[in-house]
Design a protein around this motif. Structure first.
Motif, PDB file in Angstrom:
ATOM      1  N   GLY A 159       0.883  -1.165  -0.001  1.00  0.00           N
ATOM      2  CA  GLY A 159      -0.043  -0.043   0.066  1.00  0.00           C
ATOM      3  C   GLY A 159       0.852   1.215  -0.117  1.00  0.00           C
ATOM      4  O   GLY A 159       1.966   1.072  -0.016  1.00  0.00           O
ATOM      5  N   PRO A 160       0.178   2.623   0.091  1.00  0.00           N
ATOM      6  CA  PRO A 160       0.778   3.670   0.047  1.00  0.00           C
ATOM      7  C   PRO A 160       1.512   3.854   1.170  1.00  0.00           C
ATOM      8  O   PRO A 160       1.276   3.283   2.261  1.00  0.00           O
ATOM      9  CB  PRO A 160      -0.300   4.749  -0.053  1.00  0.00           C
ATOM     10  CG  PRO A 160      -1.507   3.953  -0.387  1.00  0.00           C
ATOM     11  CD  PRO A 160      -1.285   2.651  -0.097  1.00  0.00           C
ATOM     12  N   VAL A 161       2.894   4.646   1.135  1.00  0.00           N
ATOM     13  CA  VAL A 161       3.631   4.914   2.282  1.00  0.00           C
ATOM     14  C   VAL A 161       4.169   6.098   2.342  1.00  0.00           C
ATOM     15  O   VAL A 161       4.180   6.879   1.245  1.00  0.00           O
ATOM     16  CB  VAL A 161       4.766   3.731   2.400  1.00  0.00           C
ATOM     17  CG1 VAL A 161       5.587   4.054   1.354  1.00  0.00           C
ATOM     18  CG2 VAL A 161       5.335   3.885   3.901  1.00  0.00           C
ATOM     19  N   ARG A 162       4.384   6.762   3.530  1.00  0.00           N
ATOM     20  CA  ARG A 162       5.071   7.965   3.544  1.00  0.00           C
ATOM     21  C   ARG A 162       6.383   7.874   4.405  1.00  0.00           C
ATOM     22  O   ARG A 162       6.203   7.548   5.478  1.00  0.00           O
ATOM     23  CB  ARG A 162       4.104   9.143   4.316  1.00  0.00           C
ATOM     24  CG  ARG A 162       4.740  10.391   4.445  1.00  0.00           C
ATOM     25  CD  ARG A 162       3.650  11.546   5.284  1.00  0.00           C
ATOM     26  NE  ARG A 162       2.561  11.660   4.454  1.00  0.00           N
ATOM     27  CZ  ARG A 162       1.610  12.560   4.544  1.00  0.00           C
ATOM     28  NH1 ARG A 162       1.455  13.260   5.605  1.00  0.00           N
ATOM     29  NH2 ARG A 162       0.458  12.636   3.945  1.00  0.00           N
ATOM     30  N   GLY A 163       7.416   8.329   3.768  1.00  0.00           N
ATOM     31  CA  GLY A 163       8.655   8.089   4.471  1.00  0.00           C
ATOM     32  C   GLY A 163       9.176   9.486   4.888  1.00  0.00           C
ATOM     33  O   GLY A 163       8.606  10.319   4.417  1.00  0.00           O
ATOM     34  N   ILE A 164      10.364   9.304   5.581  1.00  0.00           N
ATOM     35  CA  ILE A 164      10.999  10.547   5.790  1.00  0.00           C
ATOM     36  C   ILE A 164      12.568  10.143   5.890  1.00  0.00           C
ATOM     37  O   ILE A 164      13.012   9.162   6.255  1.00  0.00           O
ATOM     38  CB  ILE A 164      10.776  10.907   7.285  1.00  0.00           C
ATOM     39  CG1 ILE A 164      11.075  12.389   7.529  1.00  0.00           C
ATOM     40  CG2 ILE A 164      11.118  10.042   8.433  1.00  0.00           C
ATOM     41  CD1 ILE A 164      10.426  13.141   8.716  1.00  0.00           C
ATOM     42  N   VAL A 165      13.340  11.136   5.450  1.00  0.00           N
ATOM     43  CA  VAL A 165      14.755  11.259   5.365  1.00  0.00           C
ATOM     44  C   VAL A 165      15.307  11.305   6.627  1.00  0.00           C
ATOM     45  O   VAL A 165      15.278  12.107   7.326  1.00  0.00           O
ATOM     46  CB  VAL A 165      15.754  12.153   4.390  1.00  0.00           C
ATOM     47  CG1 VAL A 165      16.873  12.005   4.343  1.00  0.00           C
ATOM     48  CG2 VAL A 165      14.912  12.187   3.080  1.00  0.00           C
ATOM     49  N   ARG A 166      16.112  10.272   7.084  1.00  0.00           N
ATOM     50  CA  ARG A 166      16.582  10.458   8.629  1.00  0.00           C
ATOM     51  C   ARG A 166      17.989  10.772   8.582  1.00  0.00           C
ATOM     52  O   ARG A 166      18.510  11.335   9.376  1.00  0.00           O
ATOM     53  CB  ARG A 166      16.577   8.827   8.905  1.00  0.00           C
ATOM     54  CG  ARG A 166      17.140   8.432  10.455  1.00  0.00           C
ATOM     55  CD  ARG A 166      17.040   7.015  10.703  1.00  0.00           C
ATOM     56  NE  ARG A 166      17.767   6.734  11.924  1.00  0.00           N
ATOM     57  CZ  ARG A 166      17.247   6.539  13.132  1.00  0.00           C
ATOM     58  NH1 ARG A 166      15.907   6.744  12.955  1.00  0.00           N
ATOM     59  NH2 ARG A 166      17.882   6.321  14.116  1.00  0.00           N
ATOM     60  N   ASP A 167      18.628  10.673   7.461  1.00  0.00           N
ATOM     61  CA  ASP A 167      20.174  10.943   7.394  1.00  0.00           C
ATOM     62  C   ASP A 167      20.142  11.523   6.031  1.00  0.00           C
ATOM     63  O   ASP A 167      20.622  10.640   5.146  1.00  0.00           O
ATOM     64  CB  ASP A 167      21.109   9.886   7.921  1.00  0.00           C
ATOM     65  CG  ASP A 167      22.527  10.492   8.028  1.00  0.00           C
ATOM     66  OD1 ASP A 167      22.823  11.664   7.549  1.00  0.00           O
ATOM     67  OD2 ASP A 167      23.461   9.516   7.952  1.00  0.00           O
ATOM     68  N   GLY A 168      20.138  12.831   5.858  1.00  0.00           N
ATOM     69  CA  GLY A 168      20.117  13.264   4.362  1.00  0.00           C
ATOM     70  C   GLY A 168      21.396  13.776   4.034  1.00  0.00           C
ATOM     71  O   GLY A 168      22.447  13.820   4.491  1.00  0.00           O
ATOM     72  N   ILE A 169      21.253  14.680   2.827  1.00  0.00           N
ATOM     73  CA  ILE A 169      22.336  15.206   1.991  1.00  0.00           C
ATOM     74  C   ILE A 169      21.904  16.554   1.946  1.00  0.00           C
ATOM     75  O   ILE A 169      20.695  16.906   2.001  1.00  0.00           O
ATOM     76  CB  ILE A 169      22.958  14.558   0.760  1.00  0.00           C
ATOM     77  CG1 ILE A 169      21.676  14.492  -0.256  1.00  0.00           C
ATOM     78  CG2 ILE A 169      23.432  13.104   1.086  1.00  0.00           C
ATOM     79  CD1 ILE A 169      21.814  13.598  -1.392  1.00  0.00           C
ATOM     80  N   ARG A 170      22.920  17.562   1.223  1.00  0.00           N
ATOM     81  CA  ARG A 170      22.448  18.745   1.023  1.00  0.00           C
ATOM     82  C   ARG A 170      21.128  18.716   0.148  1.00  0.00           C
ATOM     83  O   ARG A 170      20.369  19.791   0.416  1.00  0.00           O
ATOM     84  CB  ARG A 170      23.481  19.695   0.519  1.00  0.00           C
ATOM     85  CG  ARG A 170      23.190  21.040   0.270  1.00  0.00           C
ATOM     86  CD  ARG A 170      24.563  21.794  -0.181  1.00  0.00           C
ATOM     87  NE  ARG A 170      25.140  21.265  -1.355  1.00  0.00           N
ATOM     88  CZ  ARG A 170      24.796  21.637  -2.615  1.00  0.00           C
ATOM     89  NH1 ARG A 170      23.693  22.462  -2.648  1.00  0.00           N
ATOM     90  NH2 ARG A 170      25.362  20.999  -3.747  1.00  0.00           N
TER      91      ARG A 170
END
Length: 599
Positions: free
Chosen positions: A516-527
């Motif tokens: 199904g649909p999912v909403r994720g989030i960047v935990r350790d990102g880049i610029r």
């Protein structure tokens, strides 16, 4: 200064020049590097030793190095150097290893189409290597198809990735009853220990020689019975108290003597298995004296596949191949049939709102290697999926303008003799459409589904057009432009993504996921994709694996862009069965890769 997961091509680490990223996992990233014109593999821990990370990646890479320095075998990957970067005291630990120009054992099965004779010869060498490591006090503890590389030039195997390994007097890094490993290759006695001691955090399973022997046997079982072990994660279940069917029952091309030997290697009770890997080797050597055509015939049906470049898996000439006229006629007929089926379903669905059911009708597919259209009729047999399971299509998911959802496959069952080829939506068709929310709009939407081609029905999210995970396909032009021209992200760059925002946690923590649909989030990102960026996408959990694709990124400053970010650089990642049917257990956070083409 670059993080170890984001070394760009040309970056140097103490003289080792980065050529490209090969892959990354919870504990480390692996790069192809070069020095003095010779290629090597460089494995880098994800965290420094002083960071206190939950994954203990520095300690585990140090443990892997400890295993390898005890060993010196021609079929075990060899270490060449190690150090810390950027400083020798507190920097990230890296290990330089021999680079194997070839394929994983799973890929080798698909690309080489080996005979029983060739498989036996390869496993004779692997069993000898496993017995050697046991004699040196080393256990691998995660033997599986992806942890064996086969050199393309001479089919020589190499055991790799000792990150879960152990050796005599090594420090205990495990804070759970079982050591790290892969559930499918876990011995029955280890699984039983976990069932009996799962709530006791102080309980520790004593790993034995027969555990590695069992895992080696499962590898051989998969090579003999799975025609596409790399691209299709659905394999005959081997876990549980009951023995799986004999390999010869699943694949009539497997010689009887070899089939019998494999069943002994994976016996439920350890006392019924060969006591050592050397015993396995001797049994296999005895089979080399067997004669007959079944030993020199490819184990799996040959399919039209391109000659792929080792370690890249690309061939531009193959992409330009034109399908035959007869196949095109078959595709046209099948597309019309699929549209008619969707129309029939729509007429029933307009009067009542109910869950979509699985259809066993013909579907348009494309050959996994050539891209040529195929007409494959899904049989009524079972191919290792537990009986009684089904997939229900969720409501169509709306996306922001210009954000194309990944193409979806129709549900189908297959027998071992029918290979699954992914459906590739026609890129010339219109982009995905929103499904109206009102009842009148719903009926109008279903009418549009009835008039749509099979490809458009998939893109629109029409009932009956999902839920088996999609195959490889191109990233939409809008997303490529946003990623590579507007945001200036490099292809292959990665960020750590919490797959489901509602299940926060580190890579070492497990979550439960369903289709199904999912909403994720960047935990350790880049610029370019900073920490806190929200990712909108979809998760597929069929076949004991997890595939997550994100098609929209909302940056912390509010800007929203279409993207193509995949969990799993090479496609679906192997997962454990979840607590309820249709769910899987998987890391709560994992590396998300920026891609030009969905893997």
């Amino acid at each position: 200064m670059h993080h170890p997961a984001q070394f760009p091509p040309g970056h140097t680490v103490h003289g080792w020049r980065v050529v490209k990223l090969i892959g990354a996992g919870a504990y480390g990233a692996v790069y192809k590097v070069e020095m003095n014109g010779i290629h090597y593999a460089m494995k880098v821990a994800m965290h420094r030793g002083t960071s206190g990370d939950e994954e203990k990646s520095d300690a585990r890479l140090k443990r892997e190095l400890g295993c390898l320095v005890h060993l010196g075998h021609s079929n075990i990957i060899a270490p060449r150097a190690h150090g810390r970067w950027p400083d020798f005291v507190s920097g990230w630990l890296y290990v330089i290893l021999d680079f194997v120009d070839g394929y994983t054992l799973a890929e080798w099965v698909e690309k080489v189409h080996p005979t029983a004779q060739e498989v036996v010869r390869l496993f004779i060498k692997l069993s000898a290597a496993v017995d050697y490591m046991h004699g040196r006090g080393v256990f691998h503890r995660d033997l599986k198809l992806n942890n064996v590389m086969v050199r393309a030039s001479d089919n020589e195997p190499f055991i790799i990735d000792f990150s879960a390994g152990d050796y005599t007097h090594a420090e205990d890094l495990t804070d759970a009853p079982l050591p790290p490993g892969t559930r499918r290759y876990r011995s029955p006695e280890a699984s039983r220990f976990l069932r009996e001691n799962g709530d006791d955090r102080d309980a520790r399973y004593e790993f034995k020689v027969t555990d590695d022997v069992y895992a080696l046997g499962v590898c051989l079982f998969d090579v003999l019975t799975a025609p596409q072990p790399a691209s299709d994660s659905v394999k005959t279940p081997v876990e549980g108290r009951m023995m799986p069917p004999d390999p010869r029952v699943l694949n009539e091309r497997v010689p009887g003597a070899l089939s019998d030997a494999v069943m002994r290697f994976i016996a439920r009770k350890p006392e019924n298995r060969p006591p050592t890997a050397e015993s396995v080797r001797r049994e296999l050597v005895a089979l080399t004296k067997e004669m007959g055509p079944e030993w020199v015939t490819p184990l799996h049906t040959l399919t039209a596949k391109p000659l792929l470049t080792p370690a890249t898996g690309t061939d531009e000439a193959v992409k330009r191949m034109r399908p035959r006229r007869g196949l095109l006629l078959g595709v046209l007929g099948t597309a019309l049939a699929a549209a008619a089926l969707v129309g029939l379903f729509a007429s029933k669905q307009a009067g009542q709102e109910s869950s979509a059911t699985v259809s066993g009708e013909p579907s348009v597919q494309r050959d996994a290697g050539t891209g040529a259209p195929l007409l494959v009729v899904a049989p009524q047999g079972d191919a290792g999926v537990p009986l009684g399971t089904s997939v229900v299509s969720p409501a169509p998911v709306a996306s922001s303008p210009g954000v194309a959802l990944p193409p979806q496959d129709p549900v189908q069952k297959e027998s071992p003799s029918v290979k699954r080829a992914p459906i590739v939506a026609n890129s010339s068709e219109s982009p995905a459409m929103k499904a109206p929310a009102s009842s009148g709009g719903r009926a109008e939407f279903l009418k549009k589904c009835a008039a749509a081609t099979a490809a458009i029905a998939l893109q629109m999210g029409c009932p009956g057009s999902s839920q088996v995970r999609p195959g490889p396909s191109e990233c939409p032009d809008e997303a490529r432009e946003a990623m590579f021209e507007v945001l200036r992200i490099l292809e292959g760059q990665s960020v750590v993504v919490t797959i489901d925002k509602n299940q926060p946690g580190a890579m070492s923590q497990g979550g439960v996921f369903s289709d199904g649909p999912v909403r994720g989030i960047v935990r350790d990102g880049i610029r370019e994709l900073p920490t806190g960026t929200v990712l909108m996408g979809r998760v597929w959990t069929g076949g004991g694996a997890l595939l997550a694709r994100y098609t929209e990124a909302r940056l912390p400053d509010g800007r929203t862009y279409p993207v193509c970010i995949a969990i799993g650089e090479k496609g679906a990642e192997e997962a454990e069965a979840g607590p309820t049917p249709g769910t899987v257990s998987f890391n709560r956070s994992m590396y998300g890769y920026v891609v030009k083409e969905w893997p």
